[in-house]
Each structure stands twice: as C-alpha cells, then as structure tokens.
Design an enzyme around this catalytic site. Structure first.
Site, short mmCIF file in Angstrom:
data_model
loop_
_atom_site.label_atom_id
_atom_site.label_comp_id
_atom_site.label_asym_id
_atom_site.label_seq_id
_atom_site.Cartn_x
_atom_site.Cartn_y
_atom_site.Cartn_z
N ASN A 113 -0.32 -8.84 -1.29
CA ASN A 113 0.21 -7.48 -1.16
C ASN A 113 -0.91 -6.50 -0.74
O ASN A 113 -1.95 -6.90 -0.26
CB ASN A 113 0.93 -7.03 -2.43
CG ASN A 113 2.14 -6.17 -2.09
OD1 ASN A 113 2.00 -5.10 -1.51
ND2 ASN A 113 3.33 -6.65 -2.42
N ARG A 114 -0.66 -5.21 -0.93
CA ARG A 114 -1.49 -4.20 -0.27
C ARG A 114 -2.56 -3.58 -1.16
O ARG A 114 -2.37 -3.43 -2.36
CB ARG A 114 -0.60 -3.08 0.29
CG ARG A 114 0.26 -3.56 1.43
CD ARG A 114 1.25 -2.51 1.91
NE ARG A 114 1.96 -2.99 3.10
CZ ARG A 114 2.98 -3.84 3.06
NH1 ARG A 114 3.44 -4.28 1.92
NH2 ARG A 114 3.55 -4.26 4.19
N HIS A 139 -2.41 -8.86 2.04
CA HIS A 139 -2.42 -10.32 1.85
C HIS A 139 -3.76 -10.99 2.12
O HIS A 139 -3.81 -12.06 2.75
CB HIS A 139 -1.34 -10.95 2.72
CG HIS A 139 0.07 -10.66 2.29
ND1 HIS A 139 0.42 -10.38 0.99
CD2 HIS A 139 1.25 -10.60 3.00
CE1 HIS A 139 1.73 -10.18 0.91
NE2 HIS A 139 2.27 -10.29 2.12
N HIS A 213 4.29 -17.24 -0.47
CA HIS A 213 5.11 -16.40 0.39
C HIS A 213 6.26 -17.19 1.05
O HIS A 213 6.60 -16.95 2.22
CB HIS A 213 4.23 -15.76 1.45
CG HIS A 213 4.68 -14.41 1.91
ND1 HIS A 213 5.85 -14.23 2.62
CD2 HIS A 213 4.14 -13.19 1.76
CE1 HIS A 213 5.98 -12.94 2.90
NE2 HIS A 213 4.96 -12.28 2.39
N TYR A 215 9.82 -18.15 2.31
CA TYR A 215 11.05 -17.44 2.66
C TYR A 215 12.21 -18.40 2.40
O TYR A 215 12.23 -19.50 2.97
CB TYR A 215 11.07 -17.08 4.15
CG TYR A 215 10.13 -15.97 4.59
CD1 TYR A 215 8.75 -16.15 4.58
CD2 TYR A 215 10.64 -14.77 5.06
CE1 TYR A 215 7.90 -15.15 5.02
CE2 TYR A 215 9.79 -13.76 5.51
CZ TYR A 215 8.43 -13.95 5.48
OH TYR A 215 7.59 -12.96 5.93
N ASP A 282 11.71 -4.19 -0.05
CA ASP A 282 10.31 -4.63 0.02
C ASP A 282 9.59 -3.95 -1.14
O ASP A 282 8.73 -3.09 -0.94
CB ASP A 282 9.71 -4.24 1.38
CG ASP A 282 8.40 -4.98 1.67
OD1 ASP A 282 7.92 -5.68 0.76
OD2 ASP A 282 7.88 -4.84 2.79
N GLN A 319 7.58 -9.34 -5.97
CA GLN A 319 7.91 -8.59 -4.76
C GLN A 319 9.16 -9.22 -4.18
O GLN A 319 9.15 -10.40 -3.81
CB GLN A 319 6.76 -8.68 -3.74
CG GLN A 319 6.94 -7.83 -2.48
CD GLN A 319 6.52 -6.37 -2.68
OE1 GLN A 319 5.94 -6.02 -3.69
NE2 GLN A 319 6.81 -5.54 -1.70
N GLU A 347 7.98 -13.04 -4.43
CA GLU A 347 6.55 -13.30 -4.58
C GLU A 347 6.10 -12.86 -5.97
O GLU A 347 6.09 -11.67 -6.27
CB GLU A 347 5.77 -12.53 -3.52
CG GLU A 347 6.16 -12.88 -2.10
CD GLU A 347 5.96 -11.69 -1.15
OE1 GLU A 347 4.83 -11.21 -1.03
OE2 GLU A 347 6.94 -11.25 -0.52
C1 BGC Z 1 5.29 -7.61 2.22
C2 BGC Z 1 5.94 -7.09 3.47
C3 BGC Z 1 5.34 -7.81 4.65
C4 BGC Z 1 5.59 -9.29 4.45
C5 BGC Z 1 5.04 -10.13 5.56
C6 BGC Z 1 5.56 -9.06 2.12
O1 BGC Z 1 4.93 -9.57 1.00
O2 BGC Z 1 5.75 -6.93 1.08
O3 BGC Z 1 5.78 -5.70 3.59
O4 BGC Z 1 5.89 -7.38 5.85
O5 BGC Z 1 5.00 -9.68 3.25
O6 BGC Z 1 3.74 -9.86 5.82
#
Ligand code: BGC
Length: 382
Positions: A113-114, A139, A213, A215, A282, A319, A347
């Site tokens: 994350n950020r 990430h 991560h 999907y 998100d 997340q 996540e």
């Molecule tokens: C984030 C998104 C991002 C995605 C792919 C997620 O974990 O929250 O904002 O676009 O990852 O990078």
C-alpha cells in the site's frame, strides 16, 4: 563386458525388481517425500535468472506459486458440482508476469500500500522512496518484492504440501533502511485452504507491511466482472482517504455507507455510489478482530457457481480493492481481457501510510523483533 552378459540372471532380475518397486512407491513429487508438491522450470527473467513454478495439491484445490515475486500464479477450486476451474487473475506464462501488470498474485513488500509522498522519518533519520504512484510510493517501490526472484525450498509440514520462499532485501533497497530477511511460506491444507505465513527480521528499524495481491474471480475464468459476488467483511470501521488514496487519519464507522459489508452484499449493489475517485472500492477496512490473532476477516460467495473463499488473518486491516484500474490492457489466462472490476483483492495488511499516523497500529520492525503475518484463504462451494 558388463555383469548382465556374464550369466548374472538372478542379480539382474533382483535389480529390475528393485527399480520397479521404487517406481511404484515413489511419490508423484520431485521432492521424494513431500506429498502433493512438485516443481518445474518456469523460465528466466530478463537478467537470465531461473524461475521455478511450484504446484501444491491437497484436498480439492491446486495452487501454483512462482519464485518470481513469490507470486500465486493459479488457484484451481471446485464449484458446487465439483468442477475445478481457475479462480485468480494472472497469465499463462512467466512472460506476462515479467511485463507490466497490477501485481497479479504477487507478494507485495517491503511496504504494501501507500506511503504519502514517498517520504518518512524514523528514529530521526529522513528516508525518500521512489514516487511510483504519484504523488505517493506504492507497494514497495519500482522493484518491490513482486519483482525479485525468491529462493525456494520444500518444507515438511504435517498440514500439507508447503514451500518456503526467502528473500533478503538489502539496506537501502528501494530507499528503505536495514537488511530485511524475509520468508513467505505457502501451505495447502487438507481442508482446501491456502495458508500464507510471513516472517521477517531486520538489523535496522524499518517500516514493514507484507501482503499478497491475488485478484479473485470465482466465476472460474469467465469473461465477466465480479460485481455479482457477495462480500462479507468483519469490519465496522474503515480509514477514509484523500483523493490520492492516503488515509486522512480518521477511523470511521461503515454504518450507513456503501462500505458496510457486515452482512453479505453483492459488490455491485452500491458500487455506483463509489464512482468518484477511485472508481469503486479501494479502502482499508479496520477488522473487528483488532489483529494479532488469526481471525475471520472476509467471505466472498459467487451465487452462480456456489464457490466461496473465506479469508482469515492475523492483520488488523484488509484492503478491499474492486479492480477499478483494470482497463483491458492486460490479456491474461486463456486470452481473457481483464476489464474494470474483473477481479477483487482482499489484501491483509497494517493500515496504509501507518508510518505517518501514530493512532494506527504500529508497523515498524526493530532489530531483535520478528515480524509475523498469517493469512488463510479457504475454499468451499455451496
Ligand atoms: C491499491 C490500488 C492499486 C492496486 C494495484 C491496490 O492494493 O489499493 O489503489 O491500484 O493495488 O496496484
């Protein structure tokens, strides 16, 4: 002259007998006695590093994990009629993973994350990270844990086939402090679950937040969004974000908002109300468990096929990302074009940008401590 040409008939028969019985009792694994685990060469990175693909089978599920990015490449899970199909997004070969993609199945780190503006101060020292998601760091950086080749070894585990992947991130790598020794162990258990155990130690204080991560789309490789999937999230609160997806620092109730998934709700039911930035869900959900012990976090049910994935984690947050930025650029498994909302991520994590929010659970690892994280994805059908 060899022994067989010398009238050594009985010896030859005994040898063949022995070889034959070995063939019969040998398990179908490249690792002698680790049942349900096999390994194959998956290709090479652009720098010529060899990448392997491990297959773990137990119960009714099959999981494939690549050493590139410690990436979950595939999960095959049965529907209510027992039909096993793919339930994750990704590619048919290593090439896809080496190219640009939004972290399909990858292990993310050192900080998932950020981090706001890619800057932080720790123990009086200022650190700068790459701004790979302007204006923020995302990430783990440009070459995060998803872009390195991990070492792998099979593990003897009473729980099922297991592979342990290790990677040591050097002091200063991607701007982070400290040599960080990391292991991620993937185990597939007899009750159709994939368990991921993370561990890390450091020689200098560093922020850390490891996650996966993957999907999911439980429709089984269908050309369809996941908006008809029903989601349950054991979270009464979430962390609101600004328009760059950085938490404001507030922790607010989900009650009365489209983020209330405490009862099973179709993901598409209220997503239109989320259509401003970021174009869907998100958000970091604050789990009612509080973290620290393995506890139920989320359940996704696909009514059409009956497939269910249930997530438990030791983390305090999750997340929920509804694949908002999937835009048809990535052509994945079986030639499927991944469009908006074709996959969802759950996540497990510490809250985003924790390093700037003293009111969030601490996400700093110090020398002498061991970071651990366990997340389980359990599959079933009804
Ligand atoms: C984030 C998104 C991002 C995605 C792919 C997620 O974990 O929250 O904002 O676009 O990852 O990078």
């Amino acid at each position: 002259m060899n022994a067989f040409a010398n009238g050594a008939g009985p010896a030859r028969a005994a040898l063949w007998g022995c070889l034959l019985s070995l063939a019969v009792v040998a398990p179908p694994s490249a690792f002698g006695d680790v049942k349900g685990l096999s390994k194959m060469a998956y290709g090479e990175t652009k720098d010529g590093e060899a990448v392997d693909l491990y297959t773990l089978k137990n119960g009714k599920i099959t999981v494939k994990v690549a050493t590139y990015g410690a990436t979950i490449v595939s999960i095959g899970a049965p529907d209510r009629d027992g039909k096993v199909e793919e339930v994750t997004l990704g590619f048919d070969s290593l090439d896809g993973y080496l190219g640009e993609h939004p972290y399909f199945g990858a292990t993310v780190g050192r900080v998932a994350n950020r981090i706001a503006k890619g800057k932080f101060t720790l123990d009086g020292e200022a650190y700068s990270l790459a701004i790979n998601n302007p204006p923020n760091a995302l990430h783990g950086g440009v070459k995060g844990f998803n872009r390195v080749v991990w070492k792998a070894e099979p593990v003897e585990s009473p729980d099922g086939p297991s592979v342990k992947m290790t990677y040591t991130s050097k002091d200063g790598e991607e701007g982070y402090p400290g040599n960080l020794a990391t292991t991620v162990t993937f185990t597939v258990t007899a009750d159709d679950a994939l368990r991921i155990d993370y561990e890390a130690t450091t020689d200098k204080a560093t922020p850390i937040n490891l996650s996966n991560h993957a999907y999911f789309n439980l429709a089984g490789g269908a050309d369809a969004t996941m908006l008809d999937h029903e989601l349950t999230l054991a979270a009464s609160k979430y962390t609101p974000v600004d328009d760059t997806l950085i938490p404001t620092g507030a922790i607010e109730p989900v009650e009365g908002t489209p983020l209330d998934f405490r009862k099973p709700t179709a993901i598409g039911a209220r997503i239109a109300q989320m259509e401003g930035e970021p174009g869907g869900y998100d958000h970091n959900f604050v789990l009612d468990s509080g973290g620290g012990k393995l506890a139920f976090a989320a359940r996704v049910h696909h009514p059409k096929t009956g497939r269910v994935v249930e997530m438990s984690t030791t983390e305090p947050g999750v997340q929920f990302y509804s694949g908002n930025f999937l835009d048809g650029t990535n052509v994945g498994k079986g030639g499927l074009v991944y469009k908006k909302h074709y996959g969802l991520c759950l996540e497990a994590q510490h809250f985003p940008d924790s390093i700037h929010h003293p009111n969030f659970p601490d996400a700093v690892l110090r020398p002498g401590e061991t970071y651990t994280q366990t997340t389980v994805y359990k599959f079933s059908a009804r």
